[in-house]
Scaffold this motif. Sequence first.
Motif, PDB file in Angstrom:
ATOM      1  N   THR A  39       0.873  -1.171   0.000  1.00  0.00           N
ATOM      2  CA  THR A  39       0.000   0.000   0.000  1.00  0.00           C
ATOM      3  C   THR A  39       0.914   1.226   0.000  1.00  0.00           C
ATOM      4  O   THR A  39       2.091   1.125   0.339  1.00  0.00           O
ATOM      5  CB  THR A  39      -0.906   0.047   1.246  1.00  0.00           C
ATOM      6  OG1 THR A  39      -0.087   0.191   2.410  1.00  0.00           O
ATOM      7  CG2 THR A  39      -1.783  -1.186   1.344  1.00  0.00           C
ATOM      8  N   VAL A  62       2.897   5.886 -11.103  1.00  0.00           N
ATOM      9  CA  VAL A  62       1.969   5.031 -11.860  1.00  0.00           C
ATOM     10  C   VAL A  62       1.716   5.643 -13.235  1.00  0.00           C
ATOM     11  O   VAL A  62       1.770   4.950 -14.263  1.00  0.00           O
ATOM     12  CB  VAL A  62       0.645   4.825 -11.083  1.00  0.00           C
ATOM     13  CG1 VAL A  62      -0.416   4.189 -11.965  1.00  0.00           C
ATOM     14  CG2 VAL A  62       0.891   3.970  -9.843  1.00  0.00           C
ATOM     15  N   GLU A  69      -0.492  -0.580 -10.379  1.00  0.00           N
ATOM     16  CA  GLU A  69      -1.356  -0.644  -9.209  1.00  0.00           C
ATOM     17  C   GLU A  69      -2.398  -1.727  -9.393  1.00  0.00           C
ATOM     18  O   GLU A  69      -2.783  -2.064 -10.502  1.00  0.00           O
ATOM     19  CB  GLU A  69      -2.022   0.698  -8.938  1.00  0.00           C
ATOM     20  CG  GLU A  69      -3.010   1.132  -9.976  1.00  0.00           C
ATOM     21  CD  GLU A  69      -3.652   2.477  -9.656  1.00  0.00           C
ATOM     22  OE1 GLU A  69      -3.474   2.993  -8.545  1.00  0.00           O
ATOM     23  OE2 GLU A  69      -4.336   3.001 -10.536  1.00  0.00           O
ATOM     24  N   ARG A  71      -6.058  -2.995  -7.303  1.00  0.00           N
ATOM     25  CA  ARG A  71      -7.012  -2.686  -6.241  1.00  0.00           C
ATOM     26  C   ARG A  71      -7.600  -3.960  -5.688  1.00  0.00           C
ATOM     27  O   ARG A  71      -7.982  -4.858  -6.432  1.00  0.00           O
ATOM     28  CB  ARG A  71      -8.105  -1.782  -6.768  1.00  0.00           C
ATOM     29  CG  ARG A  71      -7.579  -0.438  -7.190  1.00  0.00           C
ATOM     30  CD  ARG A  71      -8.670   0.594  -7.163  1.00  0.00           C
ATOM     31  NE  ARG A  71      -8.134   1.882  -7.541  1.00  0.00           N
ATOM     32  CZ  ARG A  71      -7.806   2.825  -6.669  1.00  0.00           C
ATOM     33  NH1 ARG A  71      -7.952   2.613  -5.391  1.00  0.00           N
ATOM     34  NH2 ARG A  71      -7.337   3.981  -7.082  1.00  0.00           N
ATOM     35  N   ARG A  76      -5.438   0.038  -2.345  1.00  0.00           N
ATOM     36  CA  ARG A  76      -4.691   0.110  -3.595  1.00  0.00           C
ATOM     37  C   ARG A  76      -3.264  -0.318  -3.297  1.00  0.00           C
ATOM     38  O   ARG A  76      -2.606   0.244  -2.428  1.00  0.00           O
ATOM     39  CB  ARG A  76      -4.713   1.528  -4.142  1.00  0.00           C
ATOM     40  CG  ARG A  76      -3.864   1.687  -5.390  1.00  0.00           C
ATOM     41  CD  ARG A  76      -3.994   3.059  -5.963  1.00  0.00           C
ATOM     42  NE  ARG A  76      -3.197   4.017  -5.226  1.00  0.00           N
ATOM     43  CZ  ARG A  76      -2.717   5.130  -5.745  1.00  0.00           C
ATOM     44  NH1 ARG A  76      -2.982   5.449  -6.991  1.00  0.00           N
ATOM     45  NH2 ARG A  76      -2.000   5.941  -5.015  1.00  0.00           N
ATOM     46  N   TYR A  77      -2.809  -1.323  -4.006  1.00  0.00           N
ATOM     47  CA  TYR A  77      -1.450  -1.823  -3.842  1.00  0.00           C
ATOM     48  C   TYR A  77      -0.629  -1.435  -5.058  1.00  0.00           C
ATOM     49  O   TYR A  77      -1.127  -1.441  -6.181  1.00  0.00           O
ATOM     50  CB  TYR A  77      -1.453  -3.351  -3.690  1.00  0.00           C
ATOM     51  CG  TYR A  77      -2.090  -3.804  -2.403  1.00  0.00           C
ATOM     52  CD1 TYR A  77      -1.330  -3.977  -1.265  1.00  0.00           C
ATOM     53  CD2 TYR A  77      -3.458  -4.032  -2.332  1.00  0.00           C
ATOM     54  CE1 TYR A  77      -1.916  -4.381  -0.078  1.00  0.00           C
ATOM     55  CE2 TYR A  77      -4.051  -4.433  -1.149  1.00  0.00           C
ATOM     56  CZ  TYR A  77      -3.272  -4.606  -0.023  1.00  0.00           C
ATOM     57  OH  TYR A  77      -3.851  -4.996   1.147  1.00  0.00           O
ATOM     58  N   VAL A  78       0.638  -1.085  -4.825  1.00  0.00           N
ATOM     59  CA  VAL A  78       1.530  -0.726  -5.917  1.00  0.00           C
ATOM     60  C   VAL A  78       2.764  -1.610  -5.879  1.00  0.00           C
ATOM     61  O   VAL A  78       3.166  -2.101  -4.825  1.00  0.00           O
ATOM     62  CB  VAL A  78       1.945   0.764  -5.863  1.00  0.00           C
ATOM     63  CG1 VAL A  78       0.754   1.664  -6.137  1.00  0.00           C
ATOM     64  CG2 VAL A  78       2.590   1.116  -4.549  1.00  0.00           C
TER      65      VAL A  78
END
Length: 121
Positions: A39, A62, A69, A71, A76-78
Motif C-alpha cells: 500500500t 503510476v 497498481e 485494487r 490500492r497496492y503498488v
Amino acid sequence: MTSTDVYAEEPDLAALAALLVDRTRAAFCLVLLDERAWTATEPARLAGVVPSTATSHVNRLVAGGLLAEERKGRNRYVRLADPGIAEMIEALAARAPRHPVPVRSLTAARRHRELAFARIC
C-alpha cells in the motif's frame, strides 16, 4: 516525402529521469525492489513522508509507467511495473553516489542488511 503529419518516435529520457529526480519517488522505487505489492502507506513510512504526500508521488510513478497498481477492495497496492523497471532501478542505484542514511528502526536495519546481501549473491 515531407509532411507535417509524419512523426518519428524518440524516447523521452528526460520525462523518465524527472520521475526519479525526487528523492521520495526514488526511495519508493528502491523500497519496491523486493517485488511485493505494498500500500502507499508502507513505502511512505520507510521513506519518511506522510501518507498524503505519498499518494501524490505514487500517482506520478503510476502515470509514468514505473509502478503498476492493483485494487483489492478499498485498498490500492503498488509494485514495480515489470522486471525491466527493477533492473533499471538496480543499475541506477549501483552507479549512484553513496551517502549515509540514519537507520531509525530494527526493521530498517534488517531490511538494509538483507538488501545488501541480495545484491552480492
